[in-house]
Design an enzyme around this catalytic site. Sequence first.
Site, PDB file in Angstrom:
ATOM      1  N   ALA A 121      43.849 -19.689 -32.134  1.00  0.00           N
ATOM      2  CA  ALA A 121      43.854 -18.645 -33.166  1.00  0.00           C
ATOM      3  C   ALA A 121      45.236 -18.454 -33.774  1.00  0.00           C
ATOM      4  O   ALA A 121      45.372 -17.982 -34.906  1.00  0.00           O
ATOM      5  CB  ALA A 121      43.352 -17.318 -32.587  1.00  0.00           C
ATOM      6  N   PRO A 161      10.172   0.810  -4.982  1.00  0.00           N
ATOM      7  CA  PRO A 161       9.573  -0.466  -5.371  1.00  0.00           C
ATOM      8  C   PRO A 161       9.558  -1.476  -4.239  1.00  0.00           C
ATOM      9  O   PRO A 161      10.439  -1.505  -3.387  1.00  0.00           O
ATOM     10  CB  PRO A 161      10.481  -0.957  -6.510  1.00  0.00           C
ATOM     11  CG  PRO A 161      11.208   0.260  -6.969  1.00  0.00           C
ATOM     12  CD  PRO A 161      11.365   1.125  -5.773  1.00  0.00           C
ATOM     13  N   SER A 172      42.692 -13.604 -22.939  1.00  0.00           N
ATOM     14  CA  SER A 172      42.157 -12.379 -22.311  1.00  0.00           C
ATOM     15  C   SER A 172      40.773 -12.058 -22.867  1.00  0.00           C
ATOM     16  O   SER A 172      40.602 -11.108 -23.618  1.00  0.00           O
ATOM     17  CB  SER A 172      43.114 -11.201 -22.488  1.00  0.00           C
ATOM     18  OG  SER A 172      43.525 -11.037 -23.819  1.00  0.00           O
ATOM     19  N   GLY A 214       0.786  -1.232   0.000  1.00  0.00           N
ATOM     20  CA  GLY A 214       0.000   0.000   0.000  1.00  0.00           C
ATOM     21  C   GLY A 214       0.813   1.274   0.000  1.00  0.00           C
ATOM     22  O   GLY A 214       0.322   2.326   0.419  1.00  0.00           O
ATOM     23  N   HIS A 227       9.034  -4.974  -5.004  1.00  0.00           N
ATOM     24  CA  HIS A 227       9.482  -6.273  -5.502  1.00  0.00           C
ATOM     25  C   HIS A 227      10.988  -6.412  -5.322  1.00  0.00           C
ATOM     26  O   HIS A 227      11.749  -5.470  -5.540  1.00  0.00           O
ATOM     27  CB  HIS A 227       9.117  -6.421  -6.979  1.00  0.00           C
ATOM     28  CG  HIS A 227       9.124  -7.837  -7.456  1.00  0.00           C
ATOM     29  ND1 HIS A 227      10.288  -8.500  -7.749  1.00  0.00           N
ATOM     30  CD2 HIS A 227       8.118  -8.714  -7.679  1.00  0.00           C
ATOM     31  CE1 HIS A 227      10.000  -9.731  -8.149  1.00  0.00           C
ATOM     32  NE2 HIS A 227       8.688  -9.890  -8.112  1.00  0.00           N
ATOM     33  N   SER A 255      50.254 -17.547 -29.884  1.00  0.00           N
ATOM     34  CA  SER A 255      51.607 -17.905 -29.446  1.00  0.00           C
ATOM     35  C   SER A 255      52.554 -18.052 -30.631  1.00  0.00           C
ATOM     36  O   SER A 255      53.715 -17.608 -30.579  1.00  0.00           O
ATOM     37  CB  SER A 255      51.570 -19.208 -28.642  1.00  0.00           C
ATOM     38  OG  SER A 255      50.826 -19.038 -27.451  1.00  0.00           O
TER      39      SER A 255
END
Length: 640
Positions: free
Chosen positions: A483, A123, A553, A47, A125, A486
Site C-alpha cells: 500500500a 440443549p 496490522s 427426553g 446437540h 513504509s
Amino acid sequence: MDVRTSPSEDHGYRADALIAEDIGAYLDRHRHKTLLRFITCGSVDDGKSTLIGRLLYDSRMIFADQLARLEEDSRRVGTQGNDIDFALLVDGLAAEREQGITIDVAYRFFATDTRKFIVADTPGHEQYTRNMVTGASTADLAVILVDARKGVLTQTRRHSYLAHLIGIRHIVLAVNKMDLVGYDQPTCDAIVADYRAFATSIGIDAFTAIPISGFRGDNIANRSDATRWYDGATLIEHLETVEVDAAADERAGFRLPVQWVNRPDLDFRGFAGQIASGRVAPGDPVRVLPSGRTSSVARIVTQGGDLDVAVAGQSVTLTLADEIDCSRGDVIATADEPPQVADQFEATIVWMAEEALLPGRTYWLKLGTQTVSAKVREPKYRIDVNTTQHLAAPTLDLNDIGVAEVATDRGIVFAPYAQSKQLGGFILIDKVTNATVAAGMLNFSLRRAQNIHHQPIDVTREQHAALKNQKPAVLWFTGLSGAGKSTIANLVEKRLTRMNRHTFLLDGDNVRHGLNRDLGFTDADRVENIRRVGEVARLMTDAGLIVITAFISPFRAERAMVRDRMKPGEFIEVHIDTPLADAEARDVKGLYKKARSGELKNFTGIDSPYEAPEHPEIRIDTTRMTADEAADAIVAALIA
C-alpha cells in the site's frame, strides 16, 4: 387466587373452579419454601423436554388453556390416542419444533408442597454446548438423562464433565425411556455401571441413579409397578429432599461486589450490591479491595428499612464510617480475611465462539462487577471429555475445554472458583463484536503475579516530553502489503526530523529481523507481533518520542489493544487506503505472486483477512495523492 387444574382418570386435566384464598397467606406460604435450581441435560432426543413437561404436569403447574393447546398440538404432531407430548410444553421456539431439538435454554418454574424449583432445559446437540454452560452456571443440581436404548454417549460425558467443572455437586442419572426396553433391570444396571466408571474418572464421587419414563410418568412423581426391582426415591421425592448447602455461602467470609454507588443527595453515600458470601452487621470492620483501605459498616440500608444483619444472597446498600474511595467493581470484604488481588491466573476455559481463540488477543474479562482487559496465552492443554486426557492444543475451538494462563491489565479481586462462583467465574467478551466468546473459572493466581511489582520512577513521561519540547504520539500506519506504508512513514519521519522533532520509526519488516524473529504469519503470530510492537511503542512514548509504525496490522482488535495502552489522544491511526488490485499490481517484493501460487500461506488480502479501520484519525487515499502529498497531509494533521 390460584387457578390450577387437577388430574383426571384419562390423563387429561379438568378446569377446577376458582379457588378463593387469602393472597397474603398464599404468598407467605410460598415465600418461605426453599428454592432448588437444577438443569436437565444429555444427548439429543434423550427426553429432557418431555421430562420437564411431565414435572409441570404432575406438579399441577399447567393451566386449563395450556392443557387444551397441548392436547391440540399433541394430536397435530401425531401422538397416539389420548397420550400427550409433554415436550411441547417446553419446546416453544419454532425452530426447535421444526427440528425436534432444543436449541435454547428454557427456564421453567414449578413448586410442590415442600419446595420451589427453577429448571433449565438445556440443549443436547454438541453445537449448543455453550447454551448448556449458561444454564448450568446457577444450578445446584443436574439431571443427566440417558436414553436406555443408547446408553452413555459423548454428550452424556461432555455435560457431566461440564456440570462437575462448573461446581454442581448433586448429580442425578435419569435412565429414561425404560418403557422402550421393557423396564429391563440388567439394561439399567449396565448403564449405571458404565456411567459410574466415567464419573469416578472425572472426580464425581457420588450420584443418584433413577430409572424413569418421562413419557409414561414412571418414577417421576409416583413409584412405578413396572420397576419393582428399584426401591429408591422418585425423581420429585429426590428433588424435594436433596440437601443444598445454602448456608455455606453464609459461613464464608463476607464479600460484597459493588454494583453502583448510591448517591441520591449530598448527605448520603452508599455502596449497593448483592452479598456474595458471609454476613455483615453495623460496626463490622471491612476492607475495600483492590485499594486495601479499611473502614467499618455504619448502616445496612434496604428499601424496607435498615437491617441489623445481612447475609449472602441479599441485595443491600452499605454506608461506611469513613469517606474512602470505593466504586463499581470494588469488593467490600471482611477486614481481617480479604480475598486475593492478582493480575495473572491459571484458568479453565470453555470456548463458546465459532471463531477460535487467538492467544495474545485482548478480550474484555467480566468477573462479577469487574471488567478489565485480558489476554489468554496459548493453552497448556485441552481436555478430551471422552477419555479425560490432556491434549496439546495451540488454540481452543468451539466447545473445547482447556486450561490456559490469563493476564489482566490490572489487578482484580478474586477467589478460586472452587471457593466462590461469584469471584471465580468469568466470561470473555470480544472487544469488536461485543459477543461473549468464552466462560471460565479461575483456578489460582500465578506466583509471579505476587512477585512482580511496579517500580516507582522519579523522572516522569511528562518530564521526558518537556525536555524534547513535544507531545508524545504514535502514528500507527496500517494497510495492505504494497500500500505504501513504509514509503510514506519514512517521508513523514524525515519531515519531522527537519522540524527538530524527536522520532523513531518501527517498520514491520525490520522488527522481524530481531524483536519478532521467532514469529511466523499465522493469525496467532500476527496478534503477538502487534502486541510486542505496541508495548515497545508505549515505552517509547514514555520517553517522550513521536513513534511511527508501519505494519499491516490486519485485525481491528489488535489495533484497538494498542490504542487502549496509550494515553488518550496519543494514538493516531493512519489508514493507507490502497485497493487490493493496486497493491498487487505494485508487488515490489513479489509476495502477492507467491501467495497466488500457493507458495506463501496466510498472506493478508489473499488467504488471510484484512479488517480496514472503521474510523481512523487519518485516511490516505493513495489513488488520489502521491507519497509526498500524503506525508505532508499527515505531518500537518499531527502538528495542527
